[in-house]
Design a protein around this motif. Structure first.
Motif, PDB file in Angstrom:
ATOM      1  N   GLY A  83      29.400 -16.276 -40.089  1.00 47.56           N
ATOM      2  CA  GLY A  83      28.619 -15.113 -39.707  1.00 47.56           C
ATOM      3  C   GLY A  83      27.382 -15.443 -38.894  1.00 47.56           C
ATOM      4  O   GLY A  83      27.033 -14.734 -37.945  1.00 47.56           O
ATOM      5  N   LEU A  86      28.467 -16.335 -35.190  1.00 43.05           N
ATOM      6  CA  LEU A  86      29.405 -15.473 -34.495  1.00 43.05           C
ATOM      7  C   LEU A  86      28.848 -14.921 -33.182  1.00 43.05           C
ATOM      8  O   LEU A  86      29.559 -14.849 -32.175  1.00 43.05           O
ATOM      9  CB  LEU A  86      29.824 -14.317 -35.407  1.00 43.05           C
ATOM     10  CG  LEU A  86      31.138 -14.519 -36.162  1.00 43.05           C
ATOM     11  CD1 LEU A  86      31.294 -13.467 -37.246  1.00 43.05           C
ATOM     12  CD2 LEU A  86      32.313 -14.470 -35.216  1.00 43.05           C
ATOM     13  N   LEU A  87      27.595 -14.519 -33.180  1.00 43.04           N
ATOM     14  CA  LEU A  87      27.035 -13.932 -31.964  1.00 43.04           C
ATOM     15  C   LEU A  87      26.993 -14.945 -30.826  1.00 43.04           C
ATOM     16  O   LEU A  87      27.300 -14.619 -29.677  1.00 43.04           O
ATOM     17  CB  LEU A  87      25.627 -13.378 -32.242  1.00 43.04           C
ATOM     18  CG  LEU A  87      25.572 -12.203 -33.228  1.00 43.04           C
ATOM     19  CD1 LEU A  87      24.137 -11.744 -33.405  1.00 43.04           C
ATOM     20  CD2 LEU A  87      26.446 -11.053 -32.742  1.00 43.04           C
ATOM     21  N   ALA A 137      33.764 -19.109 -35.799  1.00 45.62           N
ATOM     22  CA  ALA A 137      32.788 -18.299 -35.069  1.00 45.62           C
ATOM     23  C   ALA A 137      33.065 -18.282 -33.573  1.00 45.62           C
ATOM     24  O   ALA A 137      32.617 -17.379 -32.864  1.00 45.62           O
ATOM     25  CB  ALA A 137      31.373 -18.823 -35.328  1.00 45.62           C
ATOM     26  N   LEU A 233      19.795 -15.362 -40.535  1.00 43.01           N
ATOM     27  CA  LEU A 233      20.907 -15.033 -41.422  1.00 43.01           C
ATOM     28  C   LEU A 233      21.097 -16.121 -42.483  1.00 43.01           C
ATOM     29  O   LEU A 233      21.386 -15.815 -43.644  1.00 43.01           O
ATOM     30  CB  LEU A 233      22.180 -14.863 -40.599  1.00 43.01           C
ATOM     31  CG  LEU A 233      22.216 -13.643 -39.672  1.00 43.01           C
ATOM     32  CD1 LEU A 233      23.451 -13.667 -38.780  1.00 43.01           C
ATOM     33  CD2 LEU A 233      22.177 -12.351 -40.473  1.00 43.01           C
ATOM     34  N   THR A 296      29.746  -3.776 -42.982  1.00 42.66           N
ATOM     35  CA  THR A 296      28.933  -4.669 -43.816  1.00 42.66           C
ATOM     36  C   THR A 296      29.133  -4.387 -45.296  1.00 42.66           C
ATOM     37  O   THR A 296      29.373  -5.294 -46.101  1.00 42.66           O
ATOM     38  CB  THR A 296      27.444  -4.511 -43.464  1.00 42.66           C
ATOM     39  OG1 THR A 296      27.244  -4.792 -42.079  1.00 42.66           O
ATOM     40  CG2 THR A 296      26.583  -5.460 -44.282  1.00 42.66           C
ATOM     41  N   ALA A 418      32.033 -10.106 -31.540  1.00 40.21           N
ATOM     42  CA  ALA A 418      31.350 -10.973 -32.498  1.00 40.21           C
ATOM     43  C   ALA A 418      30.519 -10.162 -33.472  1.00 40.21           C
ATOM     44  O   ALA A 418      30.466 -10.461 -34.672  1.00 40.21           O
ATOM     45  CB  ALA A 418      30.472 -11.973 -31.751  1.00 40.21           C
ATOM     46  N   ALA A 419      29.850  -9.119 -32.966  1.00 41.16           N
ATOM     47  CA  ALA A 419      29.014  -8.291 -33.836  1.00 41.16           C
ATOM     48  C   ALA A 419      29.857  -7.584 -34.890  1.00 41.16           C
ATOM     49  O   ALA A 419      29.452  -7.480 -36.059  1.00 41.16           O
ATOM     50  CB  ALA A 419      28.241  -7.276 -33.000  1.00 41.16           C
ATOM     51  N   THR A 421      32.720  -8.586 -36.229  1.00 39.25           N
ATOM     52  CA  THR A 421      33.133  -9.552 -37.236  1.00 39.25           C
ATOM     53  C   THR A 421      31.944 -10.060 -38.043  1.00 39.25           C
ATOM     54  O   THR A 421      32.052 -10.305 -39.251  1.00 39.25           O
ATOM     55  CB  THR A 421      33.853 -10.737 -36.570  1.00 39.25           C
ATOM     56  OG1 THR A 421      34.882 -10.246 -35.715  1.00 39.25           O
ATOM     57  CG2 THR A 421      34.472 -11.655 -37.609  1.00 39.25           C
ATOM     58  N   ALA A 422      30.792 -10.209 -37.378  1.00 38.37           N
ATOM     59  CA  ALA A 422      29.606 -10.759 -38.042  1.00 38.37           C
ATOM     60  C   ALA A 422      29.138  -9.884 -39.191  1.00 38.37           C
ATOM     61  O   ALA A 422      28.782 -10.389 -40.261  1.00 38.37           O
ATOM     62  CB  ALA A 422      28.475 -10.957 -37.037  1.00 38.37           C
ATOM     63  N   GLN A 425      31.373 -10.468 -42.180  1.00 35.97           N
ATOM     64  CA  GLN A 425      31.218 -11.787 -42.787  1.00 35.97           C
ATOM     65  C   GLN A 425      29.881 -11.932 -43.500  1.00 35.97           C
ATOM     66  O   GLN A 425      29.806 -12.475 -44.603  1.00 35.97           O
ATOM     67  CB  GLN A 425      31.371 -12.867 -41.724  1.00 35.97           C
ATOM     68  CG  GLN A 425      32.797 -13.052 -41.245  1.00 35.97           C
ATOM     69  CD  GLN A 425      33.731 -13.459 -42.374  1.00 35.97           C
ATOM     70  OE1 GLN A 425      33.396 -14.280 -43.220  1.00 35.97           O
ATOM     71  NE2 GLN A 425      34.920 -12.877 -42.380  1.00 35.97           N
ATOM     72  N   ILE A 426      28.827 -11.457 -42.871  1.00 32.64           N
ATOM     73  CA  ILE A 426      27.516 -11.539 -43.516  1.00 32.64           C
ATOM     74  C   ILE A 426      27.475 -10.637 -44.739  1.00 32.64           C
ATOM     75  O   ILE A 426      26.902 -10.983 -45.783  1.00 32.64           O
ATOM     76  CB  ILE A 426      26.397 -11.164 -42.531  1.00 32.64           C
ATOM     77  CG1 ILE A 426      26.309 -12.238 -41.440  1.00 32.64           C
ATOM     78  CG2 ILE A 426      25.060 -11.022 -43.238  1.00 32.64           C
ATOM     79  CD1 ILE A 426      26.055 -13.633 -41.964  1.00 32.64           C
TER      80      ILE A 426
END
Length: 504
Positions: A83, A86-87, A137, A233, A296, A418-419, A421-422, A425-426
């Motif tokens: 996470g 990922l960005l 990532a 993060l 999230t 990426a956002a 998925t992030a 994951q976060i």
């Protein structure tokens, strides 16, 4: 004001055809369904690896002499590194090339999995899990970006994202099944080594089928933003994980506020950068923001809930690793069936209803699981909850990626992917940490009034699982009002701009 702006979401933009962009705006890309199969395989590998080790954890813990805290970090560290980076991985995919990033990410993931499967100590396993998260990532946003630019609009886009969403929701449960089979008949190490043949198949297929696509124009990297978001993060999740030692511990009091400060600085840097890691225009749309929040909260409930369900099945009900994995199949089957049915109706009913009802159904399933007992049966106390969770997750994950990526320009496909998925994951990383704290507190409170007998210990474990399930239900329940008030695009926005002749 145009109709699309009044609804809070823009129609899906169609990338311009170019030698670097294989997506044809008329919808004619003869290889895109093969591409979907490759991307789906990669996505399954990334998602299931977040849970496949859950089944093997008791065996790995015994084999490597891990503490309970280290056991939790085997799961949390993967999600954390994944996470946090990922960005940056999304921007690398945009600028370096999505096909190239996909292949390198897949190959690196296979190498990291090999190192983990051969680990002889706790630290070697943890290092390998972190390395898996690093390459995931890069792989995950490249995969979703390839899907985005190759399915720019129309009903084919909905079908493609339905497949992707079903895998995102069901992949975690598939990981439990596969982990059970491998642990039972081979070794816990094969829960990691299995990624190697899958990666080889994906890479061999990707080379001739996937054509390169990349962003043009401003392609400078935002190094300050990458550092700030990774540290922010990381600090946040580490702080929550240390809450197991008490919410007043210095680690909690230092790292959680530090994470919030660093993330606030990240937003400030992004707002002033002319080449941001995460363009704030991606988050500014209310509909997309609602989808991110929903992702999230759902990610936290899913990963946190499945972790403790695995422990309950093996430790309390006495299931073998294989039986424990097979016990999660009803949830996976429900997700797959639900995704197939929902994809047919999504263009007509839109996404607001399923994304509002879905969290309520998942919460109902988790609340049902919070009623487990020491001497209860799987059929009566677990199975109905799993079916409810599967139905709710299908309603969330099928439209989630489609909504979150609606109106994204081709230049930002990797960053936006990426956002998406992030946030999941976060959410899963923080959820696992927080639910572990709640579980530990409930177990300690239960043991304080017991006599240390085996029955009392089992009851303490069950009390802990009940607490984790209950608070996971509360967390995912909060996603319902978010989706109701924020996720309100028109049904036709899901179809993008593909010509009508290709929508039938």
């Amino acid at each position: 004001m145009s109709e699309s702006s009044a609804t809070g979401v823009s129609p899906v933009s169609t990338p311009s055809p170019s030698p670097q962009n294989p997506a044809d705006p008329t919808g004619h890309n003869p290889r895109r369904w093969w591409l979907l199969a490759i991307v789906a395989l990669a996505q399954l590998t990334v998602v299931l690896d977040g849970t496949i080790v859950n089944i093997a954890l008791p065996h790995a813990q015994s084999d490597l002499g891990m503490s309970d805290g280290d056991r939790t970090w085997v799961v949390t560290l993967y999600a954390l590194v994944f996470g946090a980076l990922l960005l940056l991985g999304g921007r690398i995919a945009d600028y370096w090339g999505r096909k190239r990033s996909f292949i390198v990410g897949m190959a690196g993931f296979a190498v990291a999995s090999t190192l983990g499967g051969m680990a002889q100590s706790t630290w070697e396993l943890l290092a390998a899990r972190g390395l898996q998260g690093l390459f995931a990532a890069l792989l995950a946003p490249a995969s979703l970006a390839l899907l985005t630019v190759n399915f720019p609009g129309g009903k084919d886009r909905i079908k493609a994202f339905s497949v992707y969403g079903a895998i995102a929701g069901g992949g975690a449960a598939v990981g439990l099944v596969l982990g059970g089979v491998l642990t039972e008949y081979a070794s816990w190490r094969w829960c990691l080594l299995v990624n190697v043949p899958i990666a080889i198949v994906a890479i061999v297929a990707a080379i001739p089928i996937i054509r390169e696509s990349k962003a043009h124009g401003n392609t400078r990297y935002d190094v300050p933003g990458a550092v700030l978001v990774a540290l922010g993060l990381g600090s946040l999740v580490f702080g929550f994980a240390q809450a197991e030692n008490g919410w007043s511990s210095w680690q909690v009091l230092v790292f959680i506020p530090l994470g919030v400060i660093l993330l606030a600085l990240f937003v400030l840097v992004e707002s002033r950068s002319n080449h941001p890691l995460l363009p704030l225009r991606i988050l500014a749309d209310k509909v997309r923001g609602g989808a991110f929040i929903t992702g999230t909260l759902t990610g936290a409930a899913l990963l946190g809930g499945l972790l403790f369900l695995t422990f309950h099945l093996q430790i309390v009900l006495g299931f073998s690793p294989l039986e424990s994995g097979l016990a999660s199949l009803p949830m996976t089957a429900t997700i797959m069936v639900g995704a197939t049915v929902l994809s047919k109706f999504l263009p007509r009913i839109g996404v607001r209803v399923p994304m509002t009802v879905g969290p309520l159904v998942v919460a109902a399933g988790l609340l049902y699981l919070s009623r487990i007992t020491v001497d209860g049966s799987y059929a009566a106390e677990v199975l109905p909850g799993l079916i409810l969770m599967g139905a709710g997750l299908a309603m969330i994950f099928v439209p989630l990626q489609n909504v979150a990526l609606a109106g994204i320009d081709a230049h930002d496909a990797g960053a936006a992917s990426a956002a998406v998925t992030a946030v999941q994951q976060i959410g899963g990383s923080i959820g696992s940490a927080v639910f572990t704290v709640l579980y530990t507190s409930a177990v300690a409170a239960s043991l304080a009034g017991g006599y240390g007998t085996p029955v009392a210990q089992l009851q303490a474990f069950v009390d802990g699982y009940q607490a984790a399930f209950f608070w996971a239900a509360v967390g995912v329940f909060l996603a319902a009002p978010v989706a109701f008030f924020m996720v309100r695009p028109r049904p036709q926005d899901l179809l993008g701009s593909e010509p009508a002749m290709h929508l039938g």
